[in-house]
Design a protein around this motif. Structure first.
Motif, PDB file in Angstrom:
ATOM      1  N   LYS A 121      31.852  40.343  51.399  1.00  9.97           N
ATOM      2  CA  LYS A 121      31.399  41.593  52.023  1.00  9.97           C
ATOM      3  C   LYS A 121      32.090  42.791  51.373  1.00  9.97           C
ATOM      4  O   LYS A 121      31.465  43.825  51.123  1.00  9.97           O
ATOM      5  N   HIS A 122      33.379  42.634  51.112  1.00  9.18           N
ATOM      6  CA  HIS A 122      34.159  43.719  50.520  1.00  9.18           C
ATOM      7  C   HIS A 122      33.637  44.079  49.128  1.00  9.18           C
ATOM      8  O   HIS A 122      33.449  45.266  48.805  1.00  9.18           O
ATOM      9  N   VAL A 123      33.389  43.072  48.299  1.00  8.25           N
ATOM     10  CA  VAL A 123      32.928  43.316  46.932  1.00  8.25           C
ATOM     11  C   VAL A 123      31.495  43.851  46.937  1.00  8.25           C
ATOM     12  O   VAL A 123      31.147  44.744  46.154  1.00  8.25           O
ATOM     13  N   LEU A 124      30.661  43.345  47.812  1.00  7.49           N
ATOM     14  CA  LEU A 124      29.290  43.856  47.917  1.00  7.49           C
ATOM     15  C   LEU A 124      29.288  45.312  48.363  1.00  7.49           C
ATOM     16  O   LEU A 124      28.475  46.117  47.894  1.00  7.49           O
ATOM     17  N   SER A 125      30.185  45.662  49.266  1.00  8.48           N
ATOM     18  CA  SER A 125      30.304  47.047  49.720  1.00  8.48           C
ATOM     19  C   SER A 125      30.714  47.958  48.562  1.00  8.48           C
ATOM     20  O   SER A 125      30.192  49.072  48.413  1.00  8.48           O
ATOM     21  N   TRP A 126      31.633  47.473  47.744  1.00  4.20           N
ATOM     22  CA  TRP A 126      32.047  48.222  46.544  1.00  4.20           C
ATOM     23  C   TRP A 126      30.867  48.398  45.598  1.00  4.20           C
ATOM     24  O   TRP A 126      30.620  49.507  45.099  1.00  4.20           O
ATOM     25  N   SER A 127      30.095  47.341  45.368  1.00  2.00           N
ATOM     26  CA  SER A 127      28.943  47.395  44.461  1.00  2.00           C
ATOM     27  C   SER A 127      27.896  48.382  44.978  1.00  2.00           C
ATOM     28  O   SER A 127      27.319  49.164  44.213  1.00  2.00           O
ATOM     29  N   LYS A 128      27.636  48.318  46.270  1.00  2.00           N
ATOM     30  CA  LYS A 128      26.648  49.212  46.877  1.00  2.00           C
ATOM     31  C   LYS A 128      27.079  50.671  46.737  1.00  2.00           C
ATOM     32  O   LYS A 128      26.261  51.546  46.413  1.00  2.00           O
ATOM     33  N   THR A 161      29.454  48.624  32.177  1.00  2.00           N
ATOM     34  CA  THR A 161      30.709  49.380  32.210  1.00  2.00           C
ATOM     35  C   THR A 161      31.556  48.990  33.421  1.00  2.00           C
ATOM     36  O   THR A 161      32.767  48.786  33.316  1.00  2.00           O
ATOM     37  N   LEU A 162      30.903  48.864  34.579  1.00  2.00           N
ATOM     38  CA  LEU A 162      31.630  48.490  35.796  1.00  2.00           C
ATOM     39  C   LEU A 162      32.219  47.086  35.688  1.00  2.00           C
ATOM     40  O   LEU A 162      33.326  46.832  36.162  1.00  2.00           O
ATOM     41  N   ALA A 163      31.466  46.190  35.067  1.00  2.00           N
ATOM     42  CA  ALA A 163      31.938  44.813  34.905  1.00  2.00           C
ATOM     43  C   ALA A 163      33.164  44.759  34.009  1.00  2.00           C
ATOM     44  O   ALA A 163      34.068  43.937  34.212  1.00  2.00           O
ATOM     45  N   ILE A 164      33.199  45.634  33.016  1.00  2.00           N
ATOM     46  CA  ILE A 164      34.354  45.679  32.103  1.00  2.00           C
ATOM     47  C   ILE A 164      35.555  46.311  32.803  1.00  2.00           C
ATOM     48  O   ILE A 164      36.684  45.843  32.674  1.00  2.00           O
ATOM     49  N   GLU A 165      35.298  47.370  33.573  1.00  2.00           N
ATOM     50  CA  GLU A 165      36.380  48.067  34.253  1.00  2.00           C
ATOM     51  C   GLU A 165      36.957  47.244  35.403  1.00  2.00           C
ATOM     52  O   GLU A 165      38.136  47.380  35.737  1.00  2.00           O
ATOM     53  N   ASN A 166      36.134  46.399  36.008  1.00  2.00           N
ATOM     54  CA  ASN A 166      36.606  45.595  37.126  1.00  2.00           C
ATOM     55  C   ASN A 166      36.127  44.150  36.967  1.00  2.00           C
ATOM     56  O   ASN A 166      35.276  43.677  37.732  1.00  2.00           O
ATOM     57  N   PRO A 167      36.660  43.435  35.972  1.00  2.00           N
ATOM     58  CA  PRO A 167      36.185  42.074  35.681  1.00  2.00           C
ATOM     59  C   PRO A 167      36.425  41.079  36.811  1.00  2.00           C
ATOM     60  O   PRO A 167      35.676  40.118  36.956  1.00  2.00           O
ATOM     61  N   VAL A 168      37.454  41.304  37.620  1.00  2.00           N
ATOM     62  CA  VAL A 168      37.745  40.369  38.719  1.00  2.00           C
ATOM     63  C   VAL A 168      36.604  40.376  39.734  1.00  2.00           C
ATOM     64  O   VAL A 168      36.149  39.312  40.185  1.00  2.00           O
ATOM     65  N   TYR A 169      36.104  41.566  40.087  1.00  2.00           N
ATOM     66  CA  TYR A 169      34.991  41.658  41.029  1.00  2.00           C
ATOM     67  C   TYR A 169      33.742  41.001  40.452  1.00  2.00           C
ATOM     68  O   TYR A 169      33.022  40.285  41.152  1.00  2.00           O
ATOM     69  N   SER A 170      33.483  41.255  39.183  1.00  2.00           N
ATOM     70  CA  SER A 170      32.298  40.689  38.539  1.00  2.00           C
ATOM     71  C   SER A 170      32.362  39.170  38.525  1.00  2.00           C
ATOM     72  O   SER A 170      31.377  38.483  38.796  1.00  2.00           O
ATOM     73  N   LYS A 171      33.533  38.649  38.217  1.00  2.00           N
ATOM     74  CA  LYS A 171      33.713  37.197  38.183  1.00  2.00           C
ATOM     75  C   LYS A 171      33.626  36.608  39.590  1.00  2.00           C
ATOM     76  O   LYS A 171      33.067  35.528  39.794  1.00  2.00           O
ATOM     77  N   PHE A 172      34.170  37.323  40.563  1.00  2.00           N
ATOM     78  CA  PHE A 172      34.126  36.845  41.940  1.00  2.00           C
ATOM     79  C   PHE A 172      32.682  36.685  42.423  1.00  2.00           C
ATOM     80  O   PHE A 172      32.346  35.693  43.089  1.00  2.00           O
ATOM     81  N   GLU A 196      41.190  37.760  43.769  1.00  2.00           N
ATOM     82  CA  GLU A 196      41.764  37.299  42.494  1.00  2.00           C
ATOM     83  C   GLU A 196      41.826  35.771  42.448  1.00  2.00           C
ATOM     84  O   GLU A 196      41.478  35.154  41.438  1.00  2.00           O
ATOM     85  N   GLU A 197      42.263  35.163  43.538  1.00  2.00           N
ATOM     86  CA  GLU A 197      42.395  33.701  43.605  1.00  2.00           C
ATOM     87  C   GLU A 197      41.018  33.021  43.521  1.00  2.00           C
ATOM     88  O   GLU A 197      40.832  32.068  42.760  1.00  2.00           O
ATOM     89  N   PHE A 198      40.068  33.505  44.278  1.00  2.00           N
ATOM     90  CA  PHE A 198      38.720  32.912  44.250  1.00  2.00           C
ATOM     91  C   PHE A 198      38.065  33.108  42.877  1.00  2.00           C
ATOM     92  O   PHE A 198      37.366  32.218  42.385  1.00  2.00           O
ATOM     93  N   SER A 199      38.289  34.262  42.274  1.00  2.00           N
ATOM     94  CA  SER A 199      37.704  34.544  40.957  1.00  2.00           C
ATOM     95  C   SER A 199      38.252  33.592  39.907  1.00  2.00           C
ATOM     96  O   SER A 199      37.527  33.096  39.047  1.00  2.00           O
ATOM     97  N   GLU A 200      39.541  33.337  39.984  1.00  2.20           N
ATOM     98  CA  GLU A 200      40.212  32.505  38.984  1.00  2.20           C
ATOM     99  C   GLU A 200      39.900  31.019  39.162  1.00  2.20           C
ATOM    100  O   GLU A 200      39.670  30.301  38.184  1.00  2.20           O
ATOM    101  N   LYS A 201      39.845  30.551  40.416  1.00  7.60           N
ATOM    102  CA  LYS A 201      39.759  29.114  40.663  1.00  7.60           C
ATOM    103  C   LYS A 201      38.459  28.651  41.324  1.00  7.60           C
ATOM    104  O   LYS A 201      38.200  27.444  41.401  1.00  7.60           O
ATOM    105  N   GLY A 202      37.637  29.607  41.792  1.00 10.08           N
ATOM    106  CA  GLY A 202      36.476  29.213  42.568  1.00 10.08           C
ATOM    107  C   GLY A 202      36.865  28.934  44.004  1.00 10.08           C
ATOM    108  O   GLY A 202      38.068  28.840  44.330  1.00 10.08           O
TER     109      GLY A 202
END
Length: 210
Positions: free
Chosen positions: A56-63, A91-102, A14-20
């Motif tokens: 790694k965590h977000v890529l694992s979720w995407s995979k 649809t996934l990007a809308i349901e989980n915008p934080v991951y998409s932004k990250f 959440e922090e990295f997504s919001e602020k880089g």
């Protein structure tokens, strides 16, 4: 996964997504995760390592999401598979915008950290590319076009379209979800353009025969 580690990863993403990466604060992350800063560094050693583990965590979720989708539509041909995956990504990007932004934060990293993350992305894409390359083998391609080049082109087109829709509806995701049927129709048109091109081939064919 340890419950404390899960909290830290969630707060960090959440922090990295919001602020880089550069502006993200490990103090804020520790506060959000309700842990001490010392415990945060006990698990992740450094801010850079924390970011890498988040990726790694977000890529694992995407995979995992891609593999679930592939099983659901395993009998679809290559073009239907690609089209429906494009819609699923929206649809996934809308349901989980934080991951998409990250995932997009990779664009503002230092060269060294970006190289590490791009390596993770390439590794994560290998399995999905194997599935897509297997699918595209059933397609009769134009002479001189390799399966690899065709796959790069088609996925680039649909990734670009998906990103365009996400930008267009960024502040109104519910409206985007309501318009998925229209987007499906537009995707069909786009797929026809990819399959058959935009030029009328008959005059060229006649010219060659003369």
């Amino acid at each position: 996964m340890h419950e404390v580690v899960e909290r830290i990863l969630k707060a960090s993403i959440e922090e990295f997504s919001e602020k880089g990466y550069a502006a993200a604060s490990t103090n804020s992350i520790a506060k959000k995760a309700k842990v001490s800063k010392g415990l945060l560094f006990h698990y992740f050693k450094s801010k850079e390592n924390l970011y890498i583990e988040c990726y790694k965590h977000v890529l694992s979720w995407s995979k995992k999401k891609f593999e679930e989708f592939a099983k659901q539509v395993k009998n679809e041909d290559f073009f239907e598979f690609i089209k429906k995956w494009g819609l699923q990504k929206i649809t996934l990007a809308i349901e989980n915008p934080v991951y998409s932004k990250f995932l997009l934060t990779v664009t503002n990293l230092s060269p060294k950290l970006r190289a590490i993350v791009l390596g993770l992305i390439r590794e994560a894409l290998l399995d999905s590319r194997e599935i897509l390359l297997e699918k595209i083998k059933s397609v009769k391609l134009r002479r001189g076009i390799s399966e690899e080049d065709a796959l790069k082109f088609i996925t680039a087109v649909f990734d670009g379209v998906a990103n365009s829709y996400l930008d267009q509806y960024r502040d109104k995701p519910e409206e985007l979800l309501n318009n998925l049927e229209r987007i499906m129709v537009e995707s069909d048109k786009l797929m026809d353009l990819i399959k058959f091109g935009i030029l009328d081939r008959e005059p060229q064919q006649l010219h060659r025969e003369v």
